[in-house]
Design a protein around this motif. Structure first.
Motif, PDB file in Angstrom:
ATOM      1  N   UNK A  60       6.976 -29.824 -44.822  1.00 10.19           N
ATOM      2  CA  UNK A  60       7.702 -28.253 -45.570  1.00 10.19           C
ATOM      3  C   UNK A  60       6.498 -27.463 -46.071  1.00 10.19           C
ATOM      4  N   UNK A  61       5.782 -27.127 -45.885  1.00  8.84           N
ATOM      5  CA  UNK A  61       5.077 -26.300 -47.186  1.00  8.84           C
ATOM      6  C   UNK A  61       3.861 -25.605 -46.626  1.00  8.84           C
ATOM      7  N   UNK A  62       3.376 -24.327 -47.141  1.00 10.81           N
ATOM      8  CA  UNK A  62       2.903 -22.877 -47.138  1.00 10.81           C
ATOM      9  C   UNK A  62       1.329 -23.392 -46.028  1.00 10.81           C
ATOM     10  N   UNK A  63       0.696 -24.961 -46.301  1.00  6.33           N
ATOM     11  CA  UNK A  63      -0.254 -24.667 -45.098  1.00  6.33           C
ATOM     12  C   UNK A  63       0.274 -24.567 -43.767  1.00  6.33           C
ATOM     13  N   UNK A  64      -0.935 -23.990 -43.013  1.00  7.21           N
ATOM     14  CA  UNK A  64      -0.704 -24.070 -41.735  1.00  7.21           C
ATOM     15  C   UNK A  64      -0.546 -24.955 -40.689  1.00  7.21           C
ATOM     16  N   UNK A  65      -0.652 -25.785 -39.717  1.00 10.05           N
ATOM     17  CA  UNK A  65      -0.417 -27.167 -39.092  1.00 10.05           C
ATOM     18  C   UNK A  65      -1.556 -27.739 -38.969  1.00 10.05           C
ATOM     19  N   UNK A  66      -2.004 -28.105 -38.645  1.00  7.40           N
ATOM     20  CA  UNK A  66      -3.188 -28.682 -38.828  1.00  7.40           C
ATOM     21  C   UNK A  66      -3.888 -28.462 -37.181  1.00  7.40           C
ATOM     22  N   UNK A  67      -5.033 -28.272 -37.350  1.00 14.02           N
ATOM     23  CA  UNK A  67      -5.394 -28.111 -35.772  1.00 14.02           C
ATOM     24  C   UNK A  67      -6.727 -28.919 -35.135  1.00 14.02           C
ATOM     25  N   UNK A  68      -6.313 -29.298 -34.584  1.00 14.35           N
ATOM     26  CA  UNK A  68      -7.152 -30.909 -34.554  1.00 14.35           C
ATOM     27  C   UNK A  68      -8.227 -30.910 -32.569  1.00 14.35           C
ATOM     28  N   UNK A 112     -13.942 -23.984 -57.920  1.00 15.27           N
ATOM     29  CA  UNK A 112     -13.996 -23.500 -56.482  1.00 15.27           C
ATOM     30  C   UNK A 112     -13.242 -23.227 -55.680  1.00 15.27           C
ATOM     31  N   UNK A 113     -12.088 -22.509 -56.561  1.00 18.36           N
ATOM     32  CA  UNK A 113     -10.700 -21.969 -55.981  1.00 18.36           C
ATOM     33  C   UNK A 113     -11.021 -20.661 -56.326  1.00 18.36           C
ATOM     34  N   UNK A 114     -10.265 -19.621 -55.803  1.00 18.45           N
ATOM     35  CA  UNK A 114     -10.643 -18.413 -56.317  1.00 18.45           C
ATOM     36  C   UNK A 114      -9.041 -18.697 -57.117  1.00 18.45           C
ATOM     37  N   UNK A 115      -8.655 -17.777 -58.353  1.00 15.52           N
ATOM     38  CA  UNK A 115      -8.243 -17.658 -59.037  1.00 15.52           C
ATOM     39  C   UNK A 115      -6.980 -16.859 -58.690  1.00 15.52           C
ATOM     40  N   UNK A 116      -6.711 -16.643 -57.530  1.00 13.26           N
ATOM     41  CA  UNK A 116      -5.518 -15.217 -57.155  1.00 13.26           C
ATOM     42  C   UNK A 116      -4.305 -14.938 -57.818  1.00 13.26           C
ATOM     43  N   UNK A 117      -4.063 -13.928 -57.489  1.00 13.72           N
ATOM     44  CA  UNK A 117      -2.208 -14.276 -57.075  1.00 13.72           C
ATOM     45  C   UNK A 117      -1.615 -14.693 -55.941  1.00 13.72           C
ATOM     46  N   UNK A 118      -2.001 -14.647 -55.028  1.00  9.92           N
ATOM     47  CA  UNK A 118      -1.394 -14.885 -53.607  1.00  9.92           C
ATOM     48  C   UNK A 118      -0.551 -16.215 -54.291  1.00  9.92           C
ATOM     49  N   UNK A 119       1.494 -16.195 -53.610  1.00 12.87           N
ATOM     50  CA  UNK A 119       1.812 -17.739 -54.419  1.00 12.87           C
ATOM     51  C   UNK A 119       1.380 -18.407 -54.064  1.00 12.87           C
ATOM     52  N   UNK A 120       0.509 -18.555 -52.273  1.00 13.05           N
ATOM     53  CA  UNK A 120      -0.364 -20.220 -52.166  1.00 13.05           C
ATOM     54  C   UNK A 120      -1.281 -20.688 -52.874  1.00 13.05           C
ATOM     55  N   UNK A 121      -1.828 -19.467 -53.353  1.00 11.72           N
ATOM     56  CA  UNK A 121      -3.138 -20.353 -54.338  1.00 11.72           C
ATOM     57  C   UNK A 121      -2.363 -20.772 -55.860  1.00 11.72           C
ATOM     58  N   UNK A 122      -1.510 -19.810 -55.889  1.00 17.27           N
ATOM     59  CA  UNK A 122      -0.837 -19.688 -57.417  1.00 17.27           C
ATOM     60  C   UNK A 122       0.185 -21.485 -57.453  1.00 17.27           C
ATOM     61  N   UNK A 123       0.668 -21.700 -56.274  1.00 15.58           N
ATOM     62  CA  UNK A 123       1.497 -22.912 -55.802  1.00 15.58           C
ATOM     63  C   UNK A 123       0.657 -23.965 -55.966  1.00 15.58           C
ATOM     64  N   UNK A 124      -0.991 -24.094 -55.075  1.00 14.28           N
ATOM     65  CA  UNK A 124      -1.874 -25.006 -55.259  1.00 14.28           C
ATOM     66  C   UNK A 124      -2.906 -25.735 -56.833  1.00 14.28           C
ATOM     67  N   UNK A 125      -3.055 -23.387 -57.817  1.00 13.38           N
ATOM     68  CA  UNK A 125      -2.993 -24.545 -58.891  1.00 13.38           C
ATOM     69  C   UNK A 125      -2.439 -24.869 -59.611  1.00 13.38           C
ATOM     70  N   UNK A 126      -1.132 -24.463 -59.889  1.00 11.54           N
ATOM     71  CA  UNK A 126      -0.256 -25.467 -60.705  1.00 11.54           C
ATOM     72  C   UNK A 126      -0.362 -26.842 -60.202  1.00 11.54           C
ATOM     73  N   UNK A 127      -0.147 -27.012 -58.546  1.00 13.45           N
ATOM     74  CA  UNK A 127       0.216 -28.257 -58.395  1.00 13.45           C
ATOM     75  C   UNK A 127      -0.703 -29.216 -59.225  1.00 13.45           C
ATOM     76  N   UNK A 128      -2.442 -28.446 -58.779  1.00 14.53           N
ATOM     77  CA  UNK A 128      -3.520 -29.470 -59.400  1.00 14.53           C
ATOM     78  C   UNK A 128      -3.027 -29.822 -60.641  1.00 14.53           C
ATOM     79  N   UNK A 129      -3.599 -28.728 -61.563  1.00 15.18           N
ATOM     80  CA  UNK A 129      -3.101 -29.261 -63.023  1.00 15.18           C
ATOM     81  C   UNK A 129      -2.328 -30.190 -63.365  1.00 15.18           C
TER      82      UNK A 129
END
Length: 1426
Positions: free
Chosen positions: A797-805, A1043-1060
């Protein structure tokens, strides 16, 4: 000539003029005196570098007449020196200029001469040339001597220097070339320099423009002198050698490019890029008006001729064999690029004419000629008709003179153009019919012409390929009856050749593509295609196709033995006749189907219908059993064919039957659903262990069919392998898998079943199953173009889409290796797959094998084999026996490790490992290793440690970066490890139940710790060097965030928080001293924490749930690292004190964190310091302990709380001490005991309490109680109000007076700062009326915070939502955001009327959200909010 301090001669003269009046009466006297001075200090070389400014200085102090021109001065000096030496001044100037050029352009230490100058050389040369130009104006410079001396220099001139001479009109390039006594030498110098220029241009982007200018100017001169027009000859007769030089250079540069054609894959990339840069000389736009249009066209025509006649070694027979490889798409890009540039200068008609002229007058390179034909046919729309005209012309000349050369030229051009497809040129079969298929052809005039044609065709036969022979037989030339024997003799010869090629003309299909040079399909499969095509034509026209009528007459054997059996396959006839039945009836009425054959067909269809009805009566519930049984019977028949080499030709027909049976079982999908299946990805739920859950559209029947097909494939493989190795098993398995892929509606069930078998049940499969599945997925990869992409859901369960392979990536993801069982299965599976592929396609070239084999398979083996087989960790001893791989797999007594080693040592497999696409990089190796569960690993802890040591230190660290290594760079290796650990933790856990994302492999982390410690030791040795002046670890972490945008999109905020959070985890896992650096400051070793402070202040503060304090782990890690690092200092106490002092201004959040965690931190630090030094604590640490003690004593016993600067640090300790008090009843009285000078201390206390207030809302699990924090904040605020102290500017950083609080604001997370409006309006119960009149900025701050509050709500950012599960009795803690806004608005509506007029003066350009507030403002200010 330069003076002291680098000042020029002119500057010295001018300076003297400004300082005092001249003692000389005139400029002549001054010049004479200067000459005497120079006479004693002469340096003519430096003197020539003096350049007069373009703007003469204005006269000063009435001394205009004494200004001396450097130009006239240099001329005077030269003349004086020349008169003394007895030589002409012009000669002396020329020789001195050459000496200067030689010194300026002195070559570097590199073995090859660089064609471009450095920036400094360019500047110096510019000054010299300016002086030379001035000398030329004064007729004091000898061009001819200068040119002669130029070629006498020790080293050849630099190309750029020659270009500057040419551009500056000092000496033209043509004049310079003419003066060289050795033509071969100057040609060699030019070619070498031009090649170097092209290579340099591609190495440095900054030199591209300059190189382009140099190249275009030089080639312009070459064209002007090498391709002169009649009108230009008169003025250029003085140059006798230059035309020859220009031709020679252009020819050699063209040869340089043409030599690479055909061996492009062997050339390195920079060389090819340099050649492409040279091809820019063929851009017509480069020359504009500089070159006469006729000269330009003459050059292009000459070049095209050179290309077509270059190295004519290939014979006509070679061209017949190889021309398929010379089509437009297969031709070397260098050659096609050259052709396309040359074509720009001509019309298509001119090009065809030039091609014809070259073919008639020169020996040609057939590869270049035919690739030119292809390029011309593809790139010129009108070329088709022109080629037809050329072919007609060639045939006419051939039959007029009975000339074989014109004949073969026509055939080669026709075939080459036809290779580009019908959209470009007619098919070869059509051209052959049009040219020779009627009496009006060129061969129909006489018997001699006919004999000539068949002699020509007969001479071609030994070299012909099957498709062209088929065309000649199926569409033979028109021959009068009396000469029929000539045709029959040729057909006999052609059929013999086809027999040698193992191609039967009788089996040729009705609609076979004779223009194609690909191998033909099997006869049975072609007959089914012919039937399908004939049905399509009949459905559209309702007439029997002409080709079928012709075949029934002229190709009777194929018609009766192939076409009719394919058409009359028994089936259950529909009640309403379909197209198939109508077509059969039409043929029957036309007597094209024998009566007995038709009767047999009808009887078989009737019998099939009766049998079906009988079976339906017996087994009504199972309607699909009969088709399934038929499918089983046909699969059994295929198994019999797959083991008999004599029956391999029957396999395609049998697979077509199986496909038909499969269609009967599955049913026909509509065209729309087929199209959707083709375009949309197949969705597979990898995490579902049951097949029914993998894809919802999969039915029970289809699951059974998939199992049946997979079982049949495995049985066929095992049965065939009993008799033959894979390379001699025929096309059965490959065609079988392609047939399955053709049934697209079956693919979801098939891929779901593979997921279940490989991902969920892999370790429990036996060897036969593994071998069969491995071969199956290899053939799936072979047919990957027929399979849509796969959308794999791994159950996370995550905000990233399913992998297309792709299908290859899909089954690679299924091969996980985390436990002992899965490692063994993956090793067996990958070994079987790679061994089968290399045996099955052993006849493939290296390039074809690389295109076929999935890179992920080779990379898996690169990871698994050395990990599980100790013998594979060295340089392999290559073996060349291919059969050994298959025998290792087939023999049940041999274990998988031996089979893997056998594969690993294969010479061909080792060749694959040299290809960049198949090399497992250090990062990829780490990602695979990080997936392993250490507690369930197949290796023991010591074995795993040995493997990691080998992989890191012996393999990847010394390996070059081109092969995925680290070039011996330990810092680079550390950076890769850090990045990979973070990437691995960010990736989804494919098992759905693996380790936590925040966990890091202890073994890899241990190796990283070792490398960081080793790197730290190295940096200590380099202390003071550039390498030691940067902290690589924080560079890596900052680069990832940058390298990542410091945006306000929820997915970006969650990624940045997880990264830190991961950054913090990695930092804590490294040696504590790694957070700081040691460096030399004079003779002392000092500690530097700047990088850590910068990282904390910019990034790490944003994952502080308390807002103003870091977590305990990173806090204690820093302080422990500080004490450890101080061991490297001569004065450890001083080193610690300096860092902590710097903390106060550069990173106070570290000290705030110490205040929060001091009760846990103090014993750790005291014990460590005593253990390390046994001395008293450093003063700054002791001060922290004193602040903690003072805060406790102040609250407990009423002692005076000492104030210090800066005030926020003791405020932090006091605030944290208050938080630890229970019960909290003495805070109010304690605040009153603070002195009158405690304003900043109280404001700091208010700030910390507000941060706790916000933390209680957004992070209630931190243990901060909202109501308690609110009460404490109100107490502080009331104390501030009672003392009349100013505090509102704490909330607004833009005001002048608020700068003293910027430090506080900079230490907390951005989210806490954004939520300050919420905290502010939580304090409204304590806002008194006196505040409105006392604080002139209060209204401005309140309105600004209200607007921020509304913006947060409108943009959906950060505002804490109501907690439905909260049980706090305070409604403010969990109130709705709208209620917070309403409360703030009500407060403002009540406050605005009470504010004095002065309060509105600060309100400027504030946007409004509320008309109600506008109405409350005075009329003169309401517009500001509108």
């Amino acid at each position: 000539m330069a003076g002291a301090g680098g000042r020029s001669w002119r500057d010295l003269l001018a300076g003297r003029t400004r300082k005092r009046k001249s003692a000389f009466g005139s400029g002549a006297e001054l010049q004479e005196a200067a000459l005497r001075l120079v006479d004693h200090h002469q340096n003519l070389n430096d003197l020539l570098l003096e350049v007069e400014d373009s703007v003469k200085p204005a006269g000063q102090g009435g001394t205009e007449h004494q200004e001396v021109s450097s130009e006239s001065f240099i001329v005077s000096v030269l003349q004086e020196q020349a008169s003394r030496l007895g030589v002409p001044a012009a000669n002396l100037a020329a020789k001195n200029a050459i000496t200067n050029i030689e010194q300026i352009c002195q070559p570097s230490a590199s073995p090859s001469q660089v064609p471009l100058l450095s920036l400094d050389q360019r500047k110096r040369l510019s000054r010299l040339f300016q002086t030379v130009k001035d000398l030329l104006v004064n007729n004091v410079f000898c061009r001819s001597l200068f040119c002669q001396e130029m070629w006498k220099m020790k080293d050849p001139p630099v190309l750029e220097a020659v270009w500057h001479l040419h551009r500056s009109d000092i000496v033209g390039l043509a004049e310079l070339l003419e003066s060289n006594p050795s033509t071969p030498a100057v040609v060699e110098w030019l070619c070498s320099s031009l090649r170097g220029l092209c290579e340099r241009a591609e190495d440095s982007s900054g030199d591209v423009e300059l190189s382009g200018h140099i190249l275009s100017d030089f080639v312009t001169v070459f064209l002007q002198n090498g391709f002169q027009q009649t009108s230009e000859l008169g003025r250029k007769l003085e140059f006798k050698k230059v035309p020859h030089i220009c031709h020679a250079v252009l020819r050699r540069m063209l040869t340089w490019v043409l030599d690479a054609v055909g061996k492009e894959k062997q050339e390195d990339v920079p060389t090819l890029q340099a050649m492409r840069f040279w091809l820019n000389v063929f851009n017509v736009s480069v020359y504009k008006s500089a070159v006469h249009p006729d000269s330009l066209q003459q050059f292009f025509r000459h070049t095209l001729t050179e290309v077509l006649t270059y190295n004519p070694l290939l014979k006509v027979s070679d061209a017949i064999h190889m021309q398929r490889e010379w089509s437009f798409t297969r031709t070397c890009p260098l050659l096609t690029t050259l052709y396309r540039k040359l074509f720009v200068a001509f019309s298509a008609k001119q090009l065809i004419s030039q091609l014809q002229q070259v073919l008639e007058t020169h020996e040609v390179n057939w590869q270049h000629v035919l690739s030119c034909v292809s390029t011309l046919a593809v790139c010129q729309a009108e070329a088709e008709q022109l080629f037809k005209d050329l072919l007609s012309h060639l045939l006419i000349k051939a039959f007029e003179n009975y000339d074989m050369e014109n004949m073969i030229t026509a055939f080669l051009i026709a075939r080459q153009a036809a290779l580009e497809g019908p959209a470009v040129f007619m098919a070869y079969s059509e051209w052959f019919k049009a040219s020779f298929g009627n009496a009006g052809g060129h061969h129909g005039n006489s018997k001699k012409a006919l004999v000539f044609l068949f002699e020509f065709l007969s001479e071609l036969v030994p070299f012909e390929t099957a498709p062209y022979l088929k065309v000649h037989i199926m569409y033979p030339p028109f021959v009068p009856t009396k000469h029929r024997s000539l045709l029959l003799e040729y057909i006999t010869l052609a059929k013999t050749r086809l027999a040698d090629l193992k191609v039967a003309i009788e089996d040729m299909g009705l609609y076979e593509d004779l223009s194609s040079t690909d191998e033909s399909v099997q006869p049975q499969g072609q007959a089914l295609r012919d039937v399908e095509k004939a049905l399509q034509i009949f459905e559209n026209t309702r007439k029997i196709p002409t080709s079928v009528i012709e075949a029934s007459i002229f190709r009777r054997p194929y018609y009766t033995s192939r076409f009719l059996p394919a058409l009359l396959r028994p089936r259950v006839l529909p009640k309403i006749p379909d197209v198939h039945m109508a077509f059969i009836d039409s043929l029957k009425r036309a007597d094209k189907i024998p009566s007995n054959l038709y009767s047999t067909y009808m009887q078989a269809c009737h019998a099939m219908k009766e049998k079906m009805l009988k079976d339906e009566t017996k087994l009504e519930p199972s309607h699909s059993k009969e088709p399934v049984e038929q499918l089983k019977a046909e699969l059994a028949e295929l198994r019999m064919l797959s083991v008999d080499q004599a029956k391999y030709e029957e396999v395609p027909a049998q697979i077509a039957v199986i496909s038909d049976r499969l269609t009967s079982v599955l049913g026909h999908g509509s065209d729309k659903s087929e199209t959707a299946a083709l375009n949309s990805p197949i969705q597979v739920d990898v995490s579902a262990p049951r097949l029914e859950s993998c894809h919802q559209s999969v039915s029970a029947i289809w699951l059974g069919v998939v199992d049946l097909l997979l079982t049949s494939f495995c049985q066929n493989l095992i049965a065939a392998s009993y008799f033959h190795p894979p390379d001699r098993q025929g096309p059965c398995l490959s065609l079988f898998v392609k047939m399955i892929c053709g049934h697209r509606n079956l693919l979801p069930a098939l891929l779901g079943r593979l997921c279940q078998l490989i991902y969920h049940q892999g370790p429990s499969l036996d060897d036969a199953h593994i071998l069969g599945l491995a071969a199956f997925v290899i053939h799936l990869s072979e047919s990957r173009t027929l399979i849509p992409e796969v959308e794999a859901n791994f159950g996370i369960s995550q905000l990233v889409p399913e992998k297309v392979l792709s299908v290859s990536e899909y089954w690679n993801c299924l091969l996980v290796h985390r436990t002992e069982e899965s490692f063994a299965f993956c090793m067996r599976f990958c070994t079987a797959a790679a061994s089968y592929l290399m045996c099955k396609f052993s006849s493939y070239s290296h390039e074809d094998l690389c295109a076929l084999i999935p890179p992920s398979l080779v990379k898996k083996l690169q990871y698994l084999v050395p990990r599980l087989c100790l013998e594979a960790r060295g340089i392999p001893c290559e073996e060349a026996k291919t059969d050994l791989i298959w025998s290792s797999l087939s023999c049940p007594s041999l274990n998988y490790k031996r089979a893997s080693l056998c594969l690993w040592k294969q010479a061909r497999f080792q060749e694959l490992l040299k290809e960049k696409a198949f090399q497992l990089s250090f990062r990829e190796w780490l990602l695979l290793e990080l997936e392993v569960y250490p507690e369930k690993d197949i290796l023991s802890a010591s074995e795993r440690q040995d493997f990691h040591y080998w992989a890191i230190y012996q393999w990847y660290l010394p390996a070059p970066s081109a092969s995925g290594g680290c070039d011996g760079d330990l810092e680079k290796a550390c950076a890769i490890v850090v990045n990979t650990i973070l990437d691995s933790s960010q990736r989804s856990d494919l098992s759905g139940c693996g380790r936590s994302k925040m966990s890091v492999s202890p073994d890899i982390l241990c190796k990283l710790q070792e490398m960081v410690l080793e790197l730290g030791c190295r940096q200590k040795l380099l202390s003071g060097c550039l390498d030691a002046q940067r902290h690589f670890l924080f560079e890596v972490l900052q680069e990832r965030l940058k390298d990542r945008k410091d945006g306000f999109a929820l997915s970006e905020q969650l990624w940045r928080q997880q990264e830190l959070l991961l950054h913090r985890r990695v930092l804590v896992g490294l040696p504590a001293s790694a957070l700081l650096r040691t460096c030399q400051k004079g003779k002392k070793t000092v500690l530097d924490g700047e990088d850590f402070f910068r990282f904390v202040s910019s990034e790490l503060r944003n994952v502080c749930s308390r807002g103003y304090a870091l977590s305990y782990d990173i806090t204690t890690h820093f302080f422990r690292g500080l004490l450890n690092a101080s061991l490297d200092c001569e004065e450890p106490t001083e080193g610690v004190n300096d860092v902590l002092t710097a903390c106060q201004t550069k990173c106070p959040i570290v000290l705030f964190s110490a205040a929060l965690w001091w009760s846990r931190l103090e014993p750790v630090l005291c014990s460590q310091w005593k253990r390390l030094f046994g001395a008293p604590l450093p003063e700054e640490l002791e001060r922290l302990r004193e602040w903690q003690s003072s805060a406790g004593s102040f609250l407990a016993s009423g002692t005076v709380f000492p104030l210090s600067d800066p005030p926020w640090i003791p405020a932090a300790f006091l605030h944290c001490a208050v938080q630890q008090q229970s019960p909290r009843r003495q805070e109010r009285s304690a605040l009153k005991r603070l002195g009158t000078d405690a304003e900043q201390l109280l404001v700091s206390l208010l700030f910390f309490s507000l941060m706790d207030l916000i933390s209680a809302k957004i992070a209630p699990k931190e243990g901060v109680d909202f109501q308690t924090s609110l009460e404490w904040s109100l107490e502080i605020l009331q104390c501030l109000e009672e003392r009349g102290m100013s505090w509102p500017l704490l909330f607004h950083s833009a005001e002048e007076g608020a700068r003293k609080y910027c430090v506080l604001r900079s230490t907390v997370s951005d989210r806490h700062i954004r939520l300050l409006p919420v905290a502010f309006y939580s304090l409204t119960p304590c806002f008194h009326h006196e505040l409105l009149t006392r604080e002139r900025t209060f209204l401005y701050v309140a309105l600004d915070l209200y607007i921020q509050l509304v913006q947060l709500f409108v943009e959906g950012k950060d505002l804490p939502r109501s907690d439905q599960e909260g049980h706090s009795p305070d409604p403010m803690e969990h109130e709705d955001p709208l209620e917070v806004i309403s409360t703030a608005r009500r407060f403002l509506l009540g406050a605005i009327p009470r504010c004095p007029a002065q309060s509105f003066g600060n309100i400027q350009l504030v946007p409004a959200f509320s008309t109600t507030l506008n109405a409350a403002l005075p009329p003169s200010h309401s517009c500001l909010l509108a």
